[in-house]
Scaffold this motif. Structure first.
Motif, short mmCIF file in Angstrom:
data_model
loop_
_atom_site.label_atom_id
_atom_site.label_comp_id
_atom_site.label_asym_id
_atom_site.label_seq_id
_atom_site.Cartn_x
_atom_site.Cartn_y
_atom_site.Cartn_z
N PHE A 88 46.41 39.49 47.51
CA PHE A 88 46.41 40.56 46.58
C PHE A 88 47.19 41.22 47.34
O PHE A 88 47.51 42.41 46.79
CB PHE A 88 45.54 41.26 46.30
CG PHE A 88 44.90 41.62 45.23
CD1 PHE A 88 45.12 41.47 44.00
CD2 PHE A 88 44.70 43.50 45.41
CE1 PHE A 88 45.24 42.90 43.24
CE2 PHE A 88 45.13 43.93 44.30
CZ PHE A 88 45.16 43.57 43.38
N MET A 113 48.65 46.42 39.06
CA MET A 113 48.10 45.06 39.57
C MET A 113 47.11 44.79 39.53
O MET A 113 45.57 44.37 39.40
CB MET A 113 47.88 45.81 40.93
CG MET A 113 49.87 45.77 42.21
SD MET A 113 49.78 43.50 42.01
CE MET A 113 48.58 42.92 43.70
N SER A 117 44.45 41.95 38.77
CA SER A 117 42.70 42.25 38.76
C SER A 117 41.41 42.18 38.09
O SER A 117 41.10 41.50 38.21
CB SER A 117 43.10 43.49 40.21
OG SER A 117 42.91 44.55 40.04
N ILE A 120 41.60 38.59 35.87
CA ILE A 120 40.43 38.11 37.43
C ILE A 120 39.05 38.57 37.55
O ILE A 120 38.58 37.50 36.62
CB ILE A 120 41.08 38.75 38.82
CG1 ILE A 120 42.52 37.84 38.63
CG2 ILE A 120 40.44 37.53 39.19
CD1 ILE A 120 43.25 38.01 39.90
N GLY A 121 38.30 39.95 37.42
CA GLY A 121 37.94 40.22 37.21
C GLY A 121 36.80 40.13 36.30
O GLY A 121 35.54 40.03 36.30
N TRP A 133 33.35 40.19 40.25
CA TRP A 133 34.56 40.33 41.02
C TRP A 133 34.00 41.00 42.62
O TRP A 133 34.80 41.48 43.28
CB TRP A 133 34.97 41.21 40.10
CG TRP A 133 35.69 42.12 40.77
CD1 TRP A 133 35.99 42.98 40.62
CD2 TRP A 133 38.06 41.95 40.80
NE1 TRP A 133 37.58 44.20 41.45
CE2 TRP A 133 38.14 42.99 41.68
CE3 TRP A 133 38.41 40.84 41.22
CZ2 TRP A 133 39.33 43.09 41.65
CZ3 TRP A 133 39.88 40.81 42.06
CH2 TRP A 133 40.44 42.29 42.17
N CYS A 137 36.55 41.54 45.94
CA CYS A 137 37.45 43.20 45.31
C CYS A 137 37.79 43.96 46.61
O CYS A 137 36.88 43.88 47.74
CB CYS A 137 36.50 43.94 44.67
SG CYS A 137 36.96 45.53 45.05
#
Length: 210
Positions: A88, A113, A117, A120-121, A133, A137
């Motif tokens: 990431f 970004m 993210s 994804i979380g 997440w 993280c």
């Protein structure tokens, strides 16, 4: 006051990500959140994650709290955490490099970004516990690192008279094995996954956690 913040903090995340699509400079709000999280971690560990992070409260708001399957063991491993961090942050830094220093382009990088993210979380939160997440993280990982710089990292304390009923563990949004830290003396629960939300403190029937 804090309860009201938790109820409405998700608006911060939705606002700067949405507005950032049209006005990239809003991406610097995300940068400010990152710096604040790191600053707090120096004296309070991952307290930002459990008490102030607007993204975390966004997940709580729309996915419910702690009502999903347990976080997979592999997701909490160092390999997963550091591997995701490397990928990431590598992509993040590369995209920043490509901006050539343009302030608007840099803002856009933070926004895109943040959206990626965030999705994804949400995916992890739908499959497992809401705060899954938080196990990978990148900001949480950095917060853990900075907290470790302290001589005595900030941690919750488990009293010696804990009865191992594990009510605290069942309520923990991060599946921290709290009871495993029990000792003959009050023991710090110094787990890197602890986000200092203190849900365990409020649910412990004996008040054995502080």
């Amino acid at each position: 006051m804090h309860s009201k913040y938790k109820d409405y903090a998700f608006i911060i995340t939705l606002s700067y990500l949405t507005l950032g699509l049209f006005y990239p400079l809003f991406g610097y709000v995300m940068a400010l959140c990152m710096l604040t999280a790191i600053g707090i971690s120096l004296f309070a560990g991952r307290k930002w994650c459990g008490t102030l992070c607007p993204r975390g409260f966004l997940y709580d708001k729309f996915l419910g709290q702690n009502k999903k399957k347990s976080i997979p063991a592999w997701l909490k491993t160092k390999q997963a955490r550091y591997g995701f961090f490397a990928i990431f942050m590598g992509v993040f830094m590369w995209r920043l490099y490509l901006t050539g220093g343009d302030v608007y382009a840099i803002g856009s990088v933070f926004i895109t970004m943040g959206i990626i993210s965030g999705l994804i979380g949400f995916g992890l939160g739908m499959l497992y516990k809401t705060r899954s997440w938080c196990a990978i993280c990148p900001m949480g990982t950095m917060a853990s690192w900075f907290a470790s710089l302290r001589a005595k990292p900030a941690a919750l304390t488990l009293a010696a008279d804990c009865k191992t009923c594990r009510v605290c563990e069942k309520s923990c949004p991060m599946d921290v094995p709290i009871v495993s830290y029990k000792s003959t003396e009050p023991a710090p629960v110094a787990d890197h996954n602890c986000i200092k939300c203190k849900v365990c403190v409020s649910t412990c029937p004996r008040g054995a956690i502080a």
